[in-house]
Design a protein around this motif. Structure first.
Motif, mmCIF file in Angstrom:
data_model
loop_
_atom_site.group_PDB
_atom_site.id
_atom_site.type_symbol
_atom_site.label_atom_id
_atom_site.label_comp_id
_atom_site.label_asym_id
_atom_site.label_seq_id
_atom_site.Cartn_x
_atom_site.Cartn_y
_atom_site.Cartn_z
ATOM 1 N N GLY A 16 0.933 -1.264 -0.212
ATOM 2 C CA GLY A 16 -0.128 -0.062 0.100
ATOM 3 C C GLY A 16 0.833 1.278 0.174
ATOM 4 N N PHE A 17 2.143 1.228 -0.033
ATOM 5 C CA PHE A 17 3.051 2.362 -0.030
ATOM 6 C C PHE A 17 3.002 2.799 -1.260
ATOM 7 C CE2 PHE A 17 7.249 4.218 -0.756
ATOM 8 C CZ PHE A 17 7.060 5.272 0.011
ATOM 9 N N ASN A 18 2.654 4.057 -1.477
ATOM 10 C CA ASN A 18 2.519 4.811 -2.844
ATOM 11 C C ASN A 18 4.239 5.465 -3.166
ATOM 12 O OD1 ASN A 18 -0.069 4.840 -2.938
ATOM 13 N ND2 ASN A 18 -0.445 6.757 -2.043
ATOM 14 N N LYS A 19 4.765 4.340 -4.365
ATOM 15 C CA LYS A 19 5.864 5.033 -4.554
ATOM 16 C C LYS A 19 5.882 5.999 -5.528
ATOM 17 C CE LYS A 19 9.551 3.164 -7.275
ATOM 18 N NZ LYS A 19 10.379 2.098 -7.926
ATOM 19 N N MET A 20 6.869 7.035 -5.537
ATOM 20 C CA MET A 20 7.007 8.255 -6.335
ATOM 21 C C MET A 20 6.745 7.690 -7.726
ATOM 22 S SD MET A 20 9.906 10.457 -4.393
ATOM 23 C CE MET A 20 11.073 9.198 -4.869
ATOM 24 N N LYS A 21 5.901 8.411 -8.492
ATOM 25 C CA LYS A 21 5.759 8.083 -9.708
ATOM 26 C C LYS A 21 5.582 9.226 -10.837
ATOM 27 C CE LYS A 21 1.118 6.908 -9.355
ATOM 28 N NZ LYS A 21 0.209 5.697 -9.016
ATOM 29 N N ILE A 22 5.818 9.349 -12.023
ATOM 30 C CA ILE A 22 5.598 10.277 -12.934
ATOM 31 C C ILE A 22 4.670 9.657 -14.075
ATOM 32 C CG2 ILE A 22 7.429 11.926 -12.282
ATOM 33 C CD1 ILE A 22 8.895 11.169 -14.849
ATOM 34 N N GLN A 23 3.868 10.406 -14.836
ATOM 35 C CA GLN A 23 3.433 9.847 -15.939
ATOM 36 C C GLN A 23 3.769 10.590 -17.350
ATOM 37 O OE1 GLN A 23 -0.807 10.046 -14.855
ATOM 38 N NE2 GLN A 23 -0.656 8.140 -13.995
ATOM 39 N N VAL A 24 4.043 9.938 -18.188
ATOM 40 C CA VAL A 24 4.466 10.422 -19.574
ATOM 41 C C VAL A 24 3.805 9.999 -20.602
ATOM 42 C CG1 VAL A 24 6.881 11.099 -18.836
ATOM 43 C CG2 VAL A 24 6.247 9.078 -19.961
ATOM 44 N N PHE A 25 3.594 10.514 -22.105
ATOM 45 C CA PHE A 25 2.982 10.017 -23.235
ATOM 46 C C PHE A 25 3.770 10.293 -24.372
ATOM 47 C CE2 PHE A 25 0.846 14.332 -22.775
ATOM 48 C CZ PHE A 25 0.985 14.460 -24.109
ATOM 49 N N ILE A 26 3.660 9.485 -25.231
ATOM 50 C CA ILE A 26 4.503 9.716 -26.457
ATOM 51 C C ILE A 26 3.708 10.294 -27.759
ATOM 52 C CG2 ILE A 26 5.767 8.477 -28.256
ATOM 53 C CD1 ILE A 26 6.716 6.390 -26.186
ATOM 54 N N LYS A 27 3.997 11.099 -28.180
ATOM 55 C CA LYS A 27 3.241 11.859 -29.320
ATOM 56 C C LYS A 27 4.341 11.869 -30.401
ATOM 57 C CE LYS A 27 0.758 16.069 -30.318
ATOM 58 N NZ LYS A 27 0.528 17.603 -29.725
#
Length: 82
Positions: A16-27
């Motif tokens: 349940g620990f929230n790991k640091m994350k980022i979201q990206v997308f490819i265009k």
């Protein structure tokens, strides 16, 4: 004045620990696949790099400091029908 500091135990392997994350997308821009930030933290990293996109080297560095890089699919039906 006397201050007390409460100690907090943090278990990084706990469920349940929230790991640091980022979201990206490819265009696809003029035949080049570019990586754009999707979330606020990813946008902050692109601001630090002084670019609108993130390079593979940027993502490797971000991952090396502990962030989980997630690719978000931005494909919509109009792009598929082209």
């Amino acid at each position: 004045m006397k201050y007390t500091i409460q100690r907090m135990k943090i278990n990084l392997n706990r469920k349940g620990f929230n790991k640091m994350k980022i979201q990206v997308f490819i265009k696809n821009v003029y035949g080049n696949q570019l990586i754009y930030p999707k979330c606020k933290i990813a946008k902050s990293f692109s601001d630090i790099a002084k670019t609108k996109t993130l390079s593979i080297e940027n993502l490797k560095t971000i991952a090396s400091i502990g962030y989980d890089v997630q690719l978000v699919d931005e494909t919509n039906i109009k792009d598929l029908l082209k």
